[in-house]
Structures are given as C-alpha cells and as structure tokens.
Motif scaffolding. Sequence first.
Motif, PDB file in Angstrom:
ATOM      1  N   LEU A  44       0.829  -1.196   0.000  1.00  0.00           N
ATOM      2  CA  LEU A  44       0.000   0.000   0.000  1.00  0.00           C
ATOM      3  C   LEU A  44       0.867   1.250   0.000  1.00  0.00           C
ATOM      4  O   LEU A  44       1.921   1.301   0.631  1.00  0.00           O
ATOM      5  CB  LEU A  44      -0.917   0.020   1.221  1.00  0.00           C
ATOM      6  CG  LEU A  44      -2.034  -1.017   1.243  1.00  0.00           C
ATOM      7  CD1 LEU A  44      -2.808  -0.905   2.542  1.00  0.00           C
ATOM      8  CD2 LEU A  44      -2.962  -0.834   0.069  1.00  0.00           C
ATOM      9  N   ARG A  45       0.405   2.269  -0.718  1.00  0.00           N
ATOM     10  CA  ARG A  45       1.121   3.546  -0.796  1.00  0.00           C
ATOM     11  C   ARG A  45       0.119   4.667  -0.585  1.00  0.00           C
ATOM     12  O   ARG A  45      -1.052   4.545  -0.907  1.00  0.00           O
ATOM     13  CB  ARG A  45       1.811   3.713  -2.148  1.00  0.00           C
ATOM     14  CG  ARG A  45       2.842   2.645  -2.400  1.00  0.00           C
ATOM     15  CD  ARG A  45       3.704   3.012  -3.597  1.00  0.00           C
ATOM     16  NE  ARG A  45       4.802   2.068  -3.738  1.00  0.00           N
ATOM     17  CZ  ARG A  45       5.950   2.154  -3.093  1.00  0.00           C
ATOM     18  NH1 ARG A  45       6.158   3.126  -2.253  1.00  0.00           N
ATOM     19  NH2 ARG A  45       6.893   1.264  -3.283  1.00  0.00           N
ATOM     20  N   TRP A  46       0.614   5.775  -0.026  1.00  0.00           N
ATOM     21  CA  TRP A  46      -0.218   6.967   0.165  1.00  0.00           C
ATOM     22  C   TRP A  46      -0.349   7.680  -1.170  1.00  0.00           C
ATOM     23  O   TRP A  46       0.588   8.326  -1.628  1.00  0.00           O
ATOM     24  CB  TRP A  46       0.392   7.907   1.194  1.00  0.00           C
ATOM     25  CG  TRP A  46       0.402   7.362   2.576  1.00  0.00           C
ATOM     26  CD1 TRP A  46       1.481   6.920   3.270  1.00  0.00           C
ATOM     27  CD2 TRP A  46      -0.717   7.199   3.435  1.00  0.00           C
ATOM     28  NE1 TRP A  46       1.109   6.486   4.507  1.00  0.00           N
ATOM     29  CE2 TRP A  46      -0.251   6.651   4.638  1.00  0.00           C
ATOM     30  CE3 TRP A  46      -2.076   7.461   3.311  1.00  0.00           C
ATOM     31  CZ2 TRP A  46      -1.085   6.353   5.701  1.00  0.00           C
ATOM     32  CZ3 TRP A  46      -2.911   7.163   4.374  1.00  0.00           C
ATOM     33  CH2 TRP A  46      -2.413   6.628   5.554  1.00  0.00           C
ATOM     34  N   PHE A  47      -1.462   7.563  -1.822  1.00  0.00           N
ATOM     35  CA  PHE A  47      -1.740   8.228  -3.093  1.00  0.00           C
ATOM     36  C   PHE A  47      -0.631   7.996  -4.110  1.00  0.00           C
ATOM     37  O   PHE A  47      -0.254   8.901  -4.857  1.00  0.00           O
ATOM     38  CB  PHE A  47      -1.985   9.732  -2.884  1.00  0.00           C
ATOM     39  CG  PHE A  47      -3.118  10.011  -1.942  1.00  0.00           C
ATOM     40  CD1 PHE A  47      -4.423   9.790  -2.330  1.00  0.00           C
ATOM     41  CD2 PHE A  47      -2.873  10.472  -0.659  1.00  0.00           C
ATOM     42  CE1 PHE A  47      -5.475  10.034  -1.461  1.00  0.00           C
ATOM     43  CE2 PHE A  47      -3.914  10.715   0.213  1.00  0.00           C
ATOM     44  CZ  PHE A  47      -5.214  10.498  -0.194  1.00  0.00           C
ATOM     45  N   GLY A  48      -0.077   6.792  -4.105  1.00  0.00           N
ATOM     46  CA  GLY A  48       0.916   6.418  -5.101  1.00  0.00           C
ATOM     47  C   GLY A  48       2.337   6.849  -4.808  1.00  0.00           C
ATOM     48  O   GLY A  48       3.240   6.579  -5.579  1.00  0.00           O
ATOM     49  N   ALA A  49       2.584   7.521  -3.706  1.00  0.00           N
ATOM     50  CA  ALA A  49       3.937   8.033  -3.446  1.00  0.00           C
ATOM     51  C   ALA A  49       4.632   7.219  -2.356  1.00  0.00           C
ATOM     52  O   ALA A  49       5.204   6.172  -2.618  1.00  0.00           O
ATOM     53  CB  ALA A  49       3.868   9.506  -3.059  1.00  0.00           C
ATOM     54  N   ALA A  50       4.585   7.706  -1.125  1.00  0.00           N
ATOM     55  CA  ALA A  50       5.293   7.060  -0.020  1.00  0.00           C
ATOM     56  C   ALA A  50       4.557   5.803   0.439  1.00  0.00           C
ATOM     57  O   ALA A  50       3.333   5.761   0.459  1.00  0.00           O
ATOM     58  CB  ALA A  50       5.414   8.043   1.143  1.00  0.00           C
TER      59      ALA A  50
END
Length: 98
Positions: A42-48
């Motif tokens: 899982l990523r925060w909105f595709g970033a971190a």
Amino acid sequence: MNGEQAGPSRLVRCAFAVGWASFLAAGVLEALVFAVVDPHELRWFGAAPVELSPQAVYTVSFLIFWGVCALGSSIALLLVNLPTQEPPPERRSPDWPR
C-alpha cells in the motif's frame, strides 16, 4: 411493578440492528479487499509507502469499512422510517353530507 421488564427502546433496537449488520458487512468487505490487496504494497496516493504493520492496516481499514457500512445502513433505515407525505384522512360523521 407487575414483574414484566420493558424491552429495549426502538432507538436502541435500531442502533443494534445497524451496528450488527454493518459489522458483518465490514467483515465480509475486509476479507474481500485483503484477499486481493497486500498491506505491504500500500502507498499513500501512489507516493510514499504506508509504514504501518499489517495488523494496523487491517484494523484501520476494518473500522473505516464499518463506519461507511453503518452510515449506509443508518441512511437506509432513516429512509424506510420517514413519514409519508399524504394528509391523514378526515373524520366525518356517518351522515355526512346532508
């Protein structure tokens, strides 16, 4: 008193019905989502990347699913219990009109 205990109020019964139904729905949704999604990816909105343990991800997502299902169940229950817009029938005497 006459020995009879009053049952829970209508509001309490509705709250338990919404809570239990949404709990079961959230459990099914949790199982379906995490059968496909890996919590480590899982990523925060595709970033971190999300830096939570898998158990924390499961817990937070279950609580979010439960809240959304409870909101939907509550709205459905509210819509079912809305009063009708029809005016009440008028009471007239049996000999009306003369």
